[in-house]
Motif scaffolding. Structure first.
Motif, PDB file in Angstrom:
ATOM      1  N   LEU A 104       0.920  -1.372   0.035  1.00  0.00           N
ATOM      2  CA  LEU A 104      -0.003   0.156   0.005  1.00  0.00           C
ATOM      3  C   LEU A 104       0.900   1.213   0.101  1.00  0.00           C
ATOM      4  CD1 LEU A 104      -2.906   1.187   0.200  1.00  0.00           C
ATOM      5  CD2 LEU A 104      -2.494   1.090   2.871  1.00  0.00           C
ATOM      6  N   ARG A 105       0.578   2.153  -0.803  1.00  0.00           N
ATOM      7  CA  ARG A 105       1.374   3.321  -1.006  1.00  0.00           C
ATOM      8  C   ARG A 105       0.744   4.578  -0.928  1.00  0.00           C
ATOM      9  NH1 ARG A 105       7.062   2.897  -2.156  1.00  0.00           N
ATOM     10  NH2 ARG A 105       7.689   0.838  -1.719  1.00  0.00           N
ATOM     11  N   GLU A 106      -0.455   4.545  -0.818  1.00  0.00           N
ATOM     12  CA  GLU A 106      -1.357   5.830  -0.516  1.00  0.00           C
ATOM     13  C   GLU A 106      -1.110   6.502   0.701  1.00  0.00           C
ATOM     14  OE1 GLU A 106      -3.800   8.805   0.428  1.00  0.00           O
ATOM     15  OE2 GLU A 106      -4.217   6.982   1.482  1.00  0.00           O
ATOM     16  N   PRO A 107      -0.546   7.483   1.024  1.00  0.00           N
ATOM     17  CA  PRO A 107       0.257   8.028   2.410  1.00  0.00           C
ATOM     18  C   PRO A 107      -0.539   7.870   3.492  1.00  0.00           C
ATOM     19  CG  PRO A 107       0.929   9.615   0.488  1.00  0.00           C
ATOM     20  CD  PRO A 107      -0.103   8.531  -0.152  1.00  0.00           C
ATOM     21  N   ILE A 108      -1.734   8.672   3.426  1.00  0.00           N
ATOM     22  CA  ILE A 108      -2.655   8.943   4.608  1.00  0.00           C
ATOM     23  C   ILE A 108      -3.062   7.215   4.914  1.00  0.00           C
ATOM     24  CG2 ILE A 108      -4.750   9.668   5.609  1.00  0.00           C
ATOM     25  CD1 ILE A 108      -2.501  11.550   4.888  1.00  0.00           C
ATOM     26  N   THR A 109      -3.552   6.590   4.161  1.00  0.00           N
ATOM     27  CA  THR A 109      -4.307   5.300   4.511  1.00  0.00           C
ATOM     28  C   THR A 109      -3.144   4.301   4.999  1.00  0.00           C
ATOM     29  OG1 THR A 109      -5.808   5.386   2.913  1.00  0.00           O
ATOM     30  CG2 THR A 109      -5.485   3.191   3.432  1.00  0.00           C
ATOM     31  N   ALA A 110      -2.005   4.390   4.232  1.00  0.00           N
ATOM     32  CA  ALA A 110      -0.801   3.662   4.827  1.00  0.00           C
ATOM     33  C   ALA A 110      -0.166   4.206   5.863  1.00  0.00           C
ATOM     34  CB  ALA A 110       0.344   3.720   3.831  1.00  0.00           C
ATOM     35  N   ALA A 111      -0.334   5.172   6.225  1.00  0.00           N
ATOM     36  CA  ALA A 111       0.101   5.719   7.783  1.00  0.00           C
ATOM     37  C   ALA A 111      -0.740   5.327   8.811  1.00  0.00           C
ATOM     38  CB  ALA A 111       0.344   7.264   7.860  1.00  0.00           C
ATOM     39  N   ALA A 112      -1.976   5.274   8.288  1.00  0.00           N
ATOM     40  CA  ALA A 112      -3.093   5.195   9.500  1.00  0.00           C
ATOM     41  C   ALA A 112      -3.153   3.384   9.626  1.00  0.00           C
ATOM     42  CB  ALA A 112      -4.436   5.358   8.948  1.00  0.00           C
ATOM     43  N   LEU A 113      -2.827   2.718   8.749  1.00  0.00           N
ATOM     44  CA  LEU A 113      -2.789   1.150   8.864  1.00  0.00           C
ATOM     45  C   LEU A 113      -1.681   0.751   9.517  1.00  0.00           C
ATOM     46  CD1 LEU A 113      -4.134  -1.328   8.246  1.00  0.00           C
ATOM     47  CD2 LEU A 113      -2.904  -1.400   6.016  1.00  0.00           C
ATOM     48  N   ALA A 114      -0.392   1.449   9.391  1.00  0.00           N
ATOM     49  CA  ALA A 114       0.647   1.197   9.932  1.00  0.00           C
ATOM     50  C   ALA A 114       0.701   1.418  11.473  1.00  0.00           C
ATOM     51  CB  ALA A 114       1.769   1.915   9.340  1.00  0.00           C
ATOM     52  N   LEU A 115       0.189   2.677  11.766  1.00  0.00           N
ATOM     53  CA  LEU A 115      -0.132   3.030  13.164  1.00  0.00           C
ATOM     54  C   LEU A 115      -0.842   2.063  13.864  1.00  0.00           C
ATOM     55  CD1 LEU A 115       0.401   5.175  15.627  1.00  0.00           C
ATOM     56  CD2 LEU A 115      -1.541   6.514  14.593  1.00  0.00           C
ATOM     57  N   CYS A 116      -1.927   1.433  13.211  1.00  0.00           N
ATOM     58  CA  CYS A 116      -3.121   0.556  14.054  1.00  0.00           C
ATOM     59  C   CYS A 116      -2.172  -0.744  14.255  1.00  0.00           C
ATOM     60  CB  CYS A 116      -4.187   0.396  12.945  1.00  0.00           C
ATOM     61  SG  CYS A 116      -5.445   1.746  12.869  1.00  0.00           S
TER      62      CYS A 116
END
Length: 394
Positions: A104-116
């Motif tokens: 996944l490379r879409e920044p906002i979605t990737a950041a949210a999923l990585a944090l979760c």
């Protein structure tokens, strides 16, 4: 509108929960935490220059290390700051970000999923470390960094850098008198036995304390050993308050048998045998307290003499107590100095922490610089018994 009446303006405090919840830092804490973190970053930066930590054309410290340093150097007692939490928490968070960026490379979605995923992984691995969330975001929001370093990002700079910080924190806190890593439940006391000091005998096992933390969802904020210390301190303070009405003057020994600093040790030993005392104050001619001799001081003095003269303990003790003339050891040579003292009107409860752990067997009662009495452990036991009887009859 603020409520009026007897409570005045203080009764209406809707914003009180937004004020500081942490106690004031001491000057020592102000120096110890910031200075330790600063030194650690200088050393960490130098360590990342080493060839085996380099990446491409340079080296770097990542921003989450600053948050880790706050925990490691400012609040080292926190469960969130322990080596396992720091190293595993940061590393597993970096791993989650690397995995997310692999599909996944879409920044906002990737950041949210990585944090979760990072938070979930830290909870499951019991390595909750708040800077780990920042590690995941740093990686997820900078795909080019992960493209350049690949999975190695997890090991360096994240795991290696965190490990360096933890190692430096261990050294720093040892040098500055703090305990790190985490305090573990004590298995014994100061006398070489399995019994803890009286103040630490809570009737609760480490497992009981651990269950209290887990049931109240505080295991992330407080350790078992620190909870035990807090409960013991609270119990002791409550006991002191209950005994505020009992003053030292009512229980102290007044008709004191004293010796001067120049009294031969043999004479002191004779007084111990004659009166059955466990302590004898050493005073000047005008009752100025110089020190106190306990029976154990005789033994310690003989032990020192035996080591110094390379002979047996019994021979040294016999020589010390039978010596006469100018060469005879004196009271000043074996007395204990710097002992805690109290005044006549001090609550008897103040003596609990002074007499309970074996550091002193008696506490002098002072009027200015003059000794007017002494409270022994036997006196304290009598006071406790009387207080218990009063409470039972109330």
């Amino acid at each position: 509108m603020p409520l009026k009446g007897n409570h005045g303006w203080r009764a209406y405090r809707p914003l009180s929960g937004f004020g500081p919840a942490i106690g004031r830092g001491t000057p020592l804490d102000l120096a110890r935490g910031p200075l330790g973190a600063g030194v650690a970053f200088v050393v960490s930066g130098a360590a990342l220059l080493l060839p085996w930590l380099r990446h491409g054309d340079g080296f770097f410290l990542i921003a989450p290390f600053g948050a880790s340093a706050v925990l490691l150097f400012a609040v080292p007692n926190s469960p969130l700051a322990q080596p396992w939490s720091a190293v595993v928490g940061n590393s597993i968070s970096a791993l989650m970000a690397v995995l997310v960026l692999s599909f996944l490379r879409e920044p906002i979605t990737a950041a949210a999923l990585a944090l979760c995923l990072a938070i979930a992984a830290m909870v499951v691995s019991r390595s909750l470390h708040p800077p780990g969330g920042a590690v995941a975001l740093v990686a997820a929001l900078d795909p080019a960094l992960i493209d350049r370093l690949g999975p190695a990002f997890v090991f360096a700079p994240v795991m290696a850098g965190t490990a360096v910080l933890v190692g430096l924190a261990m050294i720093w806190h040892r040098l500055t008198g703090r305990t790190y890593p985490f305090r573990q439940p004590e298995t014994g006391g100061p006398h070489g036995t399995s019994d803890q000091t009286p103040a630490r005998r809570l009737g609760l096992s480490p497992d009981d304390l651990r269950e209290i933390l887990e049931v109240n969802r505080q295991s992330s904020n407080l350790g078992v050993e620190d909870l035990g210390r807090l409960i013991a301190a609270a119990e002791q303070l409550a006991a002191v308050h209950q005994m505020d009405a009992l003053k030292c003057e009512a229980f102290m020994s007044r008709d004191l048998v004293t010796v001067s600093p120049g009294t031969p040790v043999g004479r002191v030993a004779g007084l111990f045998r004659l009166h059955g005392f466990t302590s004898i104050p050493v005073v000047t001619a005008d009752d100025q307290l110089e020190g106190v001799i306990f029976q154990i001081d005789l033994i310690r003095g003989a032990r020192r003499a035996a080591r110094r003269d390379h002979r047996g303990f019994v021979a040294a003790l016999t020589q010390m107590t039978n010596a006469t003339g100018r060469t005879a050891p004196r009271a000043r040579d074996i007395m204990s100095v710097g002992l805690p003292t109290v005044t006549r009107d001090a609550p008897i409860g103040e003596l609990l922490p002074l007499l309970e752990d074996g550091r002193a067997e008696a506490v002098p009662v002072m009027e200015g610089s003059r000794i007017v009495g002494i409270v022994t452990r036997s006196d304290l036991v009598s006071a406790l018994a009387r207080n218990s009887a009063r409470s039972a009859n109330a």
